[in-house]
Design an enzyme around this catalytic site. Structure first.
Site, mmCIF file in Angstrom:
data_model
loop_
_atom_site.group_PDB
_atom_site.id
_atom_site.type_symbol
_atom_site.label_atom_id
_atom_site.label_comp_id
_atom_site.label_asym_id
_atom_site.label_seq_id
_atom_site.Cartn_x
_atom_site.Cartn_y
_atom_site.Cartn_z
ATOM 1 C CE LYS A 54 -2.564 -1.642 3.601
ATOM 2 N NZ LYS A 54 -3.555 -1.591 4.718
ATOM 3 N N GLY A 55 2.089 1.154 0.408
ATOM 4 C CA GLY A 55 2.934 2.313 0.682
ATOM 5 C C GLY A 55 3.068 3.360 -0.404
ATOM 6 C CD GLU B 204 8.232 -0.384 -3.178
ATOM 7 O OE1 GLU B 204 7.106 0.085 -2.965
ATOM 8 O OE2 GLU B 204 8.578 -1.533 -2.845
ATOM 9 C CG ASP B 205 6.756 2.443 -0.071
ATOM 10 O OD1 ASP B 205 7.466 1.583 -0.643
ATOM 11 O OD2 ASP B 205 6.125 2.207 0.975
ATOM 12 C CG ASP C 203 14.963 -1.459 4.229
ATOM 13 O OD1 ASP C 203 15.929 -0.745 4.501
ATOM 14 O OD2 ASP C 203 14.448 -2.239 5.043
ATOM 15 C CE LYS D 296 14.792 2.808 5.725
ATOM 16 N NZ LYS D 296 14.201 1.819 6.669
ATOM 17 C CG PHE E 298 10.468 2.338 10.786
ATOM 18 C CD1 PHE E 298 10.760 1.040 10.401
ATOM 19 C CD2 PHE E 298 9.195 2.834 10.555
ATOM 20 C CE1 PHE E 298 9.787 0.253 9.797
ATOM 21 C CE2 PHE E 298 8.215 2.048 9.957
ATOM 22 C CZ PHE E 298 8.512 0.752 9.580
ATOM 23 C CG ASP F 155 2.497 1.113 7.216
ATOM 24 O OD1 ASP F 155 3.268 0.905 6.258
ATOM 25 O OD2 ASP F 155 2.086 0.204 7.959
ATOM 26 N NE ARG G 270 -0.950 2.454 5.261
ATOM 27 C CZ ARG G 270 -0.027 1.634 4.742
ATOM 28 N NH1 ARG G 270 0.857 2.080 3.898
ATOM 29 N NH2 ARG G 270 0.009 0.368 5.086
HETATM 30 P P1 IMP Z 1 12.847 -4.212 1.016
HETATM 31 O O1 IMP Z 1 12.304 -5.463 0.390
HETATM 32 O O2 IMP Z 1 13.698 -4.503 2.217
HETATM 33 O O3 IMP Z 1 13.554 -3.319 0.019
HETATM 34 O O4 IMP Z 1 11.641 -3.446 1.626
HETATM 35 C C1 IMP Z 1 10.818 -2.699 0.877
HETATM 36 C C2 IMP Z 1 9.497 -2.443 1.556
HETATM 37 O O5 IMP Z 1 9.582 -2.467 2.989
HETATM 38 C C3 IMP Z 1 9.023 -1.062 1.197
HETATM 39 O O6 IMP Z 1 8.239 -1.106 0.043
HETATM 40 C C4 IMP Z 1 8.238 -0.656 2.407
HETATM 41 O O7 IMP Z 1 6.902 -1.083 2.256
HETATM 42 C C5 IMP Z 1 8.886 -1.379 3.550
HETATM 43 N N1 IMP Z 1 9.817 -0.488 4.257
HETATM 44 C C6 IMP Z 1 11.162 -0.474 4.166
HETATM 45 N N2 IMP Z 1 11.704 0.478 4.929
HETATM 46 C C7 IMP Z 1 10.673 1.101 5.523
HETATM 47 C C8 IMP Z 1 10.579 2.210 6.445
HETATM 48 O O8 IMP Z 1 11.568 2.823 6.875
HETATM 49 N N3 IMP Z 1 9.328 2.560 6.816
HETATM 50 C C9 IMP Z 1 8.207 1.927 6.375
HETATM 51 N N4 IMP Z 1 8.247 0.913 5.509
HETATM 52 C C10 IMP Z 1 9.465 0.482 5.101
HETATM 53 MG MG MG Z 2 6.182 -1.157 0.025
#
Ligand code: IMP
Ligand code: MG
Length: 176
Positions: free
Chosen positions: A43-44, A99-100, A103, A131, A152, A159, A165
């Protein structure tokens, strides 16, 4: 209801607006001869997606995907499940993933594999936030809004356990 968790401001509303406009301009120019399919990751990314689309100078097709990752507390498990796939036919089309935040990169790695199977002409990634420090897998990101520190992040659609959000700015959870 009052929020008792403290959020520290990181990126102001006006700054986000300006950057989203720049990203839309750049994407519109790069894809001026096609109608790309923008794929928002739920949803982000929904707030970013809605603002970005309204700044586009070219026609676009909109679709959404929803994924869930298990066992994710602070560390990504990398075990990802598709909750909602594409509705649009994307064979031979140009996809831009919206994508939001990136990470570890594990969600996008999974999504790229899923989308490649649909045989699109191309796939690019547009992430509002990066990030970078936390990356575990190499992901080619074509458009990035802002680099963010290893905190975070919340707000502007993003969220913390479904909270924050609604914030019009981007912030991070302050830990004591
Ligand atoms: P990844 O697979 O580790 O790259 O994570 C990506 C997803 O994790 C993002 O699309 C977010 O939904 C969530 N996410 C990663 N970091 C954060 C954060 O700092 N706050 C909130 N959601 C996060
Ligand atoms: Mg996401």
């Amino acid at each position: 209801m009052k929020e008792e968790i403290k959020v520290k401001r990181l990126i102001a509303e006006e700054e986000i607006k300006k950057r989203v406009k720049e990203l839309a301009k750049e994407i519109s120019s790069d894809y001026k001869n096609s109608v790309p399919v923008l794929v928002g990751i739920l949803k982000g990314s929904w707030v970013f997606f809605a603002d970005l689309v309204r700044e586009m100078k070219i026609p676009v097709i909109c679709d959404f995907i929803s994924i869930a990752s298990y066992g994710k507390k602070t560390k990504s498990s990398g075990r990802i499940k598709l909750e909602k796939g594409l509705r649009e036919k994307v064979k031979g089309k140009e996809i831009i993933i919206i994508e939001d935040i990136i990470d570890t990169g594990l969600s996008l790695k999974y999504l790229l594999q899923y989308l490649k199977r649909k045989k699109p002409k191309s796939i690019a990634i547009c992430a509002l936030l990066d990030k970078e420090e936390r990356r575990e897998v190499k992901i080619p990101v074509k458009y990035v809004g802002f680099k963010v520190p290893n905190k975070f992040i919340v707000g502007y659609g993003i969220d913390y356990a479904e909270r924050f959000r609604y914030l019009p700015y981007i912030g991070y959870i302050e830990r004591e």
